[in-house]
Design a protein around this motif. Structure first.
Motif, PDB file in Angstrom:
ATOM      1  N   ASN A 176       0.826  -1.200   0.000  1.00 40.80           N
ATOM      2  CA  ASN A 176       0.000   0.000   0.000  1.00 40.80           C
ATOM      3  C   ASN A 176       0.867   1.259   0.000  1.00 40.80           C
ATOM      4  N   ARG A 177       0.369   2.317  -0.628  1.00 42.77           N
ATOM      5  CA  ARG A 177       1.059   3.608  -0.637  1.00 42.77           C
ATOM      6  C   ARG A 177       0.245   4.608   0.171  1.00 42.77           C
ATOM      7  N   PRO A 178       0.657   4.888   1.409  1.00 39.66           N
ATOM      8  CA  PRO A 178      -0.116   5.785   2.286  1.00 39.66           C
ATOM      9  C   PRO A 178      -0.200   7.190   1.722  1.00 39.66           C
ATOM     10  N   GLY A 179      -1.330   7.866   2.034  1.00 44.09           N
ATOM     11  CA  GLY A 179      -1.544   9.240   1.623  1.00 44.09           C
ATOM     12  C   GLY A 179      -2.240  10.023   2.716  1.00 44.09           C
ATOM     13  N   PRO A 180      -2.666  11.230   2.442  1.00 48.17           N
ATOM     14  CA  PRO A 180      -3.322  12.058   3.460  1.00 48.17           C
ATOM     15  C   PRO A 180      -4.769  11.638   3.707  1.00 48.17           C
ATOM     16  N   PHE A 181      -5.348  12.155   4.795  1.00 49.70           N
ATOM     17  CA  PHE A 181      -6.758  11.968   5.145  1.00 49.70           C
ATOM     18  C   PHE A 181      -7.127  10.503   5.350  1.00 49.70           C
ATOM     19  N   GLY A 182      -6.136   9.671   5.705  1.00 44.10           N
ATOM     20  CA  GLY A 182      -6.410   8.256   5.926  1.00 44.10           C
ATOM     21  C   GLY A 182      -6.613   7.461   4.651  1.00 44.10           C
ATOM     22  N   LEU A 183      -6.310   8.059   3.517  1.00 44.28           N
ATOM     23  CA  LEU A 183      -6.443   7.379   2.228  1.00 44.28           C
ATOM     24  C   LEU A 183      -5.120   6.755   1.827  1.00 44.28           C
ATOM     25  N   TYR A 184      -5.186   5.719   1.004  1.00 37.93           N
ATOM     26  CA  TYR A 184      -3.970   5.105   0.477  1.00 37.93           C
ATOM     27  C   TYR A 184      -4.288   4.390  -0.832  1.00 37.93           C
ATOM     28  N   ILE A 185      -3.260   4.251  -1.672  1.00 37.22           N
ATOM     29  CA  ILE A 185      -3.400   3.488  -2.916  1.00 37.22           C
ATOM     30  C   ILE A 185      -3.173   2.025  -2.584  1.00 37.22           C
ATOM     31  N   SER A 186      -4.185   1.225  -2.799  1.00 39.96           N
ATOM     32  CA  SER A 186      -4.166  -0.166  -2.345  1.00 39.96           C
ATOM     33  C   SER A 186      -3.211  -1.026  -3.162  1.00 39.96           C
ATOM     34  N   GLY A 187      -2.583  -1.955  -2.463  1.00 36.52           N
ATOM     35  CA  GLY A 187      -1.733  -2.947  -3.123  1.00 36.52           C
ATOM     36  C   GLY A 187      -2.370  -4.312  -3.156  1.00 36.52           C
TER      37      GLY A 187
END
Length: 359
Positions: A86-97
């Motif tokens: 997974n690639r973490p991002g802001p606001f508790g969002l992330y790009i799923s792996g």
């Protein structure tokens, strides 16, 4: 086409059978990521790598999660994935792996991945805008010349003359030859289909921005184009067209009590645009996959040993160039086939009306 499918099967088989693990250990090359990274949509546009530094065009992300609407740049996601991919991002969002939502923006709610409402400007959207802009320029420039000149003026030269020739070829040899007197009515839609698909195909072959996007290799795009043909065909269909669907001229026992033929005819309404969608999508995606796979063979062979890699270089480069040139031809053929079949489907919806007029 059979040869292309056979070649694709051979290439993909080699990619599966050769010891890619050795290549991954020595070179750190993610072959699957390279192949699907080009074909699939993404929130950023990876141009190339300069040494160990990736050159990336970051795009705007627009999502509505459980905490509301968020607008930010895709650079906010970490470039390197964690242990779960997974690639973490802001606001508790992330790009799923994960396999289910690979490459998509998700958030963790109660231990489950939930996809928010996503209207982000992705790579495919940017390519769509670029292709639409190029299409407008290529049509409006010749249209401006026609507006300023008379019919009996000398023919234009250069780019304007080329576009005039190209447009008249598609109109006279494809649209008029199929639709006849009704060609002017449907020409704007069919010409738009042809040139949009052609530009999208060609821009997909260009390996660097503003090209490089696999727009027509995205089934969402081909689905919309096929849906447009479906709507135009059935909305403008004549009474005789619908009569032949729900009450065709066949023996009565094929219509009642079991409506066998009406069911088959009604089912055919949906299979025609489905064939348009799958044909364009599969051919363009396969062409990109073959070209990339042939290039990846070099790195796979170098993962085995230097001699095998050196011997594979001229073979892979030669085959890649051949495939790229063939892909340019396929770009035109697929645009022509889609336009031609759309015109045929529209003509079939008016066939009895034509016959009545001739009689």
């Amino acid at each position: 086409m059979k040869h292309l499918k056979s070649l694709l099967c051979i290439v993909l088989t080699l990619l599966a059978l050769l010891p890619a693990a050795a290549s991954d250990e020595k070179e750190g090359l993610d072959l699957q990521g390279i192949l699907f990274g080009h074909i699939q949509d993404s929130y950023e546009w990876h141009v190339t790598d300069v040494g160990q530094t990736p050159v990336i065009i970051h795009l705007p992300v627009i999502v509505k999660s459980s905490t509301g609407w968020h607008v930010f740049c895709s650079s906010a996601f970490e470039h390197h994935a964690d242990a779960d991919g997974n690639r973490p991002g802001p606001f508790g969002l992330y790009i799923s792996g994960s396999q289910a939502n690979a490459g998509k923006i998700v958030e963790n709610i109660g231990g489950e991945e939930v996809r928010p409402i996503d209207i982000s400007v992705t790579k495919t959207v940017v390519v769509l805008f670029i292709d639409a802009l190029l299409l407008l320029l290529c049509v409006l420039i010749p249209a401006r010349w026609c507006k300023r000149h008379k019919v009996d003026d000398p023919a234009p030269r250069g780019f304007t003359g080329f576009m005039h020739m190209f447009i008249m070829y598609v109109y006279e040899d494809i649209i008029v030859s199929i639709l006849g007197k009704e060609a002017p009515k449907y020409a704007p839609y069919l010409l738009t289909c042809f040139f949009f698909i052609f530009f999208a195909n060609v821009m997909g072959v260009v390996p660097f921005p503003p090209g490089g996007g696999n727009l027509t290799g995205n089934i969402t795009c081909t689905f919309f184009l096929a849906l447009c043909t479906f709507v135009v065909t059935n909305v403008t269909g004549t009474k005789e067209y619908w009569k032949d669907i729900f009450w065709p001229d066949v023996p009565t026992w094929l219509k009642v009590p079991v409506p066998l033929m009406p069911f088959i005819e009604l089912f055919g309404i949906f299979t025609k645009p489905l064939a348009l969608m799958i044909r364009l999508f599969a051919n363009m995606m396969a062409g990109h996959a073959i070209a990339i796979s042939l290039s990846c063979l070099i790195f796979i062979m170098f993962g085995i040993n230097a001699i095998a890699g050196t011997l594979m270089v001229p073979v892979s480069v030669g085959m890649s160039i051949f495939m790229m040139l063939l892909e340019v031809l396929v770009c035109f053929i697929q645009a022509m086939v889609f336009t031609m079949l759309s015109a045929v489907f529209i003509s079939l919806a008016h066939v009895h009306e034509h016959e009545t007029a001739k009689a």
